[in-house]
Design a protein around this motif. Sequence first.
Motif, mmCIF file in Angstrom:
data_model
loop_
_atom_site.group_PDB
_atom_site.id
_atom_site.type_symbol
_atom_site.label_atom_id
_atom_site.label_comp_id
_atom_site.label_asym_id
_atom_site.label_seq_id
_atom_site.Cartn_x
_atom_site.Cartn_y
_atom_site.Cartn_z
ATOM 1 N N ASP A 1 30.503 29.365 40.268
ATOM 2 C CA ASP A 1 31.670 28.701 40.870
ATOM 3 C C ASP A 1 32.976 29.444 40.591
ATOM 4 N N LEU A 2 33.273 29.666 39.303
ATOM 5 C CA LEU A 2 34.567 30.256 38.958
ATOM 6 C C LEU A 2 34.660 31.720 39.394
ATOM 7 N N GLN A 3 33.621 32.506 39.111
ATOM 8 C CA GLN A 3 33.669 33.918 39.495
ATOM 9 C C GLN A 3 33.782 34.096 41.006
ATOM 10 N N PRO A 4 32.958 33.414 41.836
ATOM 11 C CA PRO A 4 33.151 33.538 43.291
ATOM 12 C C PRO A 4 34.527 33.056 43.747
ATOM 13 N N TYR A 5 35.076 32.029 43.065
ATOM 14 C CA TYR A 5 36.406 31.549 43.454
ATOM 15 C C TYR A 5 37.464 32.613 43.188
ATOM 16 N N LEU A 6 37.353 33.320 42.055
ATOM 17 C CA LEU A 6 38.308 34.397 41.780
ATOM 18 C C LEU A 6 38.210 35.511 42.809
ATOM 19 N N GLN A 7 37.024 35.654 43.405
ATOM 20 C CA GLN A 7 36.843 36.688 44.418
ATOM 21 C C GLN A 7 37.614 36.370 45.709
ATOM 22 N N THR A 8 38.123 35.128 45.827
ATOM 23 C CA THR A 8 38.929 34.794 47.012
ATOM 24 C C THR A 8 40.351 35.342 46.909
ATOM 25 N N LEU A 9 40.720 35.890 45.731
ATOM 26 C CA LEU A 9 42.017 36.559 45.636
ATOM 27 C C LEU A 9 41.981 37.794 46.527
ATOM 28 N N PRO A 10 42.870 37.898 47.509
ATOM 29 C CA PRO A 10 42.783 39.012 48.454
ATOM 30 C C PRO A 10 43.073 40.355 47.797
ATOM 31 N N VAL A 11 42.201 41.327 48.036
ATOM 32 C CA VAL A 11 42.452 42.683 47.561
ATOM 33 C C VAL A 11 43.357 43.413 48.540
ATOM 34 N N THR A 12 43.188 43.140 49.815
ATOM 35 C CA THR A 12 44.110 43.632 50.839
ATOM 36 C C THR A 12 44.436 42.481 51.780
ATOM 37 N N ALA A 13 45.603 42.530 52.363
ATOM 38 C CA ALA A 13 46.016 41.531 53.341
ATOM 39 C C ALA A 13 46.650 42.236 54.528
ATOM 40 N N GLU A 14 46.373 41.731 55.707
ATOM 41 C CA GLU A 14 46.912 42.314 56.932
ATOM 42 C C GLU A 14 48.329 41.818 57.162
ATOM 43 N N ILE A 15 49.225 42.749 57.428
ATOM 44 C CA ILE A 15 50.604 42.390 57.752
ATOM 45 C C ILE A 15 50.778 42.313 59.262
ATOM 46 N N ASP A 16 50.361 43.368 59.963
ATOM 47 C CA ASP A 16 50.405 43.380 61.423
ATOM 48 C C ASP A 16 49.384 44.403 61.901
ATOM 49 N N SER A 17 49.531 44.875 63.139
ATOM 50 C CA SER A 17 48.515 45.737 63.735
ATOM 51 C C SER A 17 48.367 47.077 63.030
ATOM 52 N N PHE A 18 49.406 47.556 62.321
ATOM 53 C CA PHE A 18 49.266 48.853 61.673
ATOM 54 C C PHE A 18 49.592 48.867 60.188
ATOM 55 N N ALA A 19 50.043 47.759 59.621
ATOM 56 C CA ALA A 19 50.400 47.739 58.200
ATOM 57 C C ALA A 19 49.578 46.703 57.442
ATOM 58 N N GLY A 20 49.237 47.038 56.211
ATOM 59 C CA GLY A 20 48.553 46.122 55.308
ATOM 60 C C GLY A 20 49.160 46.242 53.928
ATOM 61 N N ILE A 21 48.739 45.363 53.020
ATOM 62 C CA ILE A 21 49.223 45.425 51.640
ATOM 63 C C ILE A 21 48.036 45.399 50.697
ATOM 64 N N ASP A 22 48.078 46.249 49.703
ATOM 65 C CA ASP A 22 47.012 46.416 48.722
ATOM 66 C C ASP A 22 47.331 45.546 47.502
ATOM 67 N N TYR A 23 46.503 44.512 47.286
ATOM 68 C CA TYR A 23 46.703 43.609 46.161
ATOM 69 C C TYR A 23 45.649 43.805 45.075
ATOM 70 N N SER A 24 45.076 44.987 44.978
ATOM 71 C CA SER A 24 44.069 45.219 43.935
ATOM 72 C C SER A 24 44.731 45.205 42.555
ATOM 73 N N LEU A 25 43.969 44.767 41.562
ATOM 74 C CA LEU A 25 44.472 44.737 40.199
ATOM 75 C C LEU A 25 44.599 46.155 39.660
ATOM 76 N N THR A 26 45.676 46.415 38.937
ATOM 77 C CA THR A 26 45.839 47.721 38.305
ATOM 78 C C THR A 26 45.130 47.776 36.958
ATOM 79 N N GLU A 27 44.850 46.621 36.383
ATOM 80 C CA GLU A 27 44.118 46.531 35.119
ATOM 81 C C GLU A 27 43.662 45.087 34.938
ATOM 82 N N ALA A 28 42.894 44.843 33.895
ATOM 83 C CA ALA A 28 42.419 43.480 33.627
ATOM 84 C C ALA A 28 43.602 42.571 33.291
#
Length: 481
Positions: free
Chosen positions: A208-235
Amino acid sequence: MEASARALLSLLLGLLLQSSSGAPGASPGLVARITDKGLEYVAKEGLVALQRELRRITLPDFEGDFKINHVGRGRYEFHSLDILSCELRGSALTPLPGQGLSLSISDSFIQVQGRWKARKSFLKLQGSFDLQVKGITISVHLVLGSEPLGRPTVTASSCNSHIRDVDVDMSGGVGWLLNLFHNQIESKFQKILESKICEIVQESVTSDLQPYLQTLPVTAEIDSFAGIDYSLTEAPQATARVLDVMLKAEMFNREHRSPVPFLALVMSLPEEHDRMVYFAISDYVFNTASLVYHEAGYLNFSVTDDVVPETSNIRLTTKSFRSFVPLLYRRYPNMNLELQGRVVSAPALTFSPGNLSLAPQMEIEAFVLLPSSAREPVFQLGVATNVSATLTFNTSRITGFLKPEKVQVKLKESKVGAFNVELLEALLNYYILNNLYPEVNDKLAQGFPLPLLKRIQLHDPVLQIHQDFLFLGTNIQYMRV
């Protein structure tokens, strides 16, 4: 070169390459800080979920031997065990500096109902029973980490549960039988439940908890050509009162991602605990966005006579320019002009306490549209302006609005002689203020999403502007299904 000097040079080059590639440990573009209030809320919501899971425990049947003086040995069996109610109380989620989180639950109880049988030779007895499990305490150590793709991970490295008291009430007027072996029965119930509780906790963390944490977006779409990288830089890092989650928060071109030529600065976060969560958003985030849109040519523009208002005293024609650029009209009589503008470099958004600003530098080149459809360059202008910015927040996104001042125009190069640019300045002010900036503001109004777990909503926001970063405080609410 001596070996030691070569080794030192190699080490320095390696460190430089690591820092420029955005390796783990580089300064994050965004820090999500969960305060003690936030952890308290998470513990409360986690308690509800765990309580729901504990109610689903399937307890095994169990049996054993008993001995009655002058009667001999017999056997008993407890079966059809169901949990009627479960109430967990007194939860706390505490950061363990350098380790993770400690979840503790105390003063809880479970009520169980089932059937029993007892037999000795031809003697058979049966009935129902009620079991009261009191004073349950649970202690779980949660270790937080980060997987290679930058998603958060959690594991339960240890779990301990203890039951203070177990009371069995058997029906059928057989209290005498219970008194003969109640200690054995209650001890078995206690061991089974203590084991099952930690088993359920471990399963809940994994399934339950681990799959729920996986819902944190690693990337998100801004528009047709731009996105944002939300990957963790460390623990995630725990300190005495907070849990910090460090994210890259870097804008990128979705079709062609290239390295960013600058790094995020280290942010010195203020000690605030009034809200459950704080987001420290570096100017790095906005300036990588500026870089992406600049490289994509989004900030370039073209002005032709058909976009000039009909009421304007000046047209984009050589005839209209005749009075203040005579040579232009003599060389190119009765022809249309086109102004092509570009931002010289990606404008940097500057954060200072209480203020946001940028100063874009533009170049505008004028072309004569020849009868052959070719374009002949005739002069080049430099355009400067100061722009103040406001940022706002809704339930999940940061949005913005630019408030430009009038542009200042100077002549940089001319193939048709020197001339006064005041009339052109008025025309460009009209176009930029009424066409270019509204387009940019429409884009900024769409905003960019904050990195939120599934079913989390934010409310009661407060926004502060610090040197080089925004500091957004907010409370959270988990929307249960």
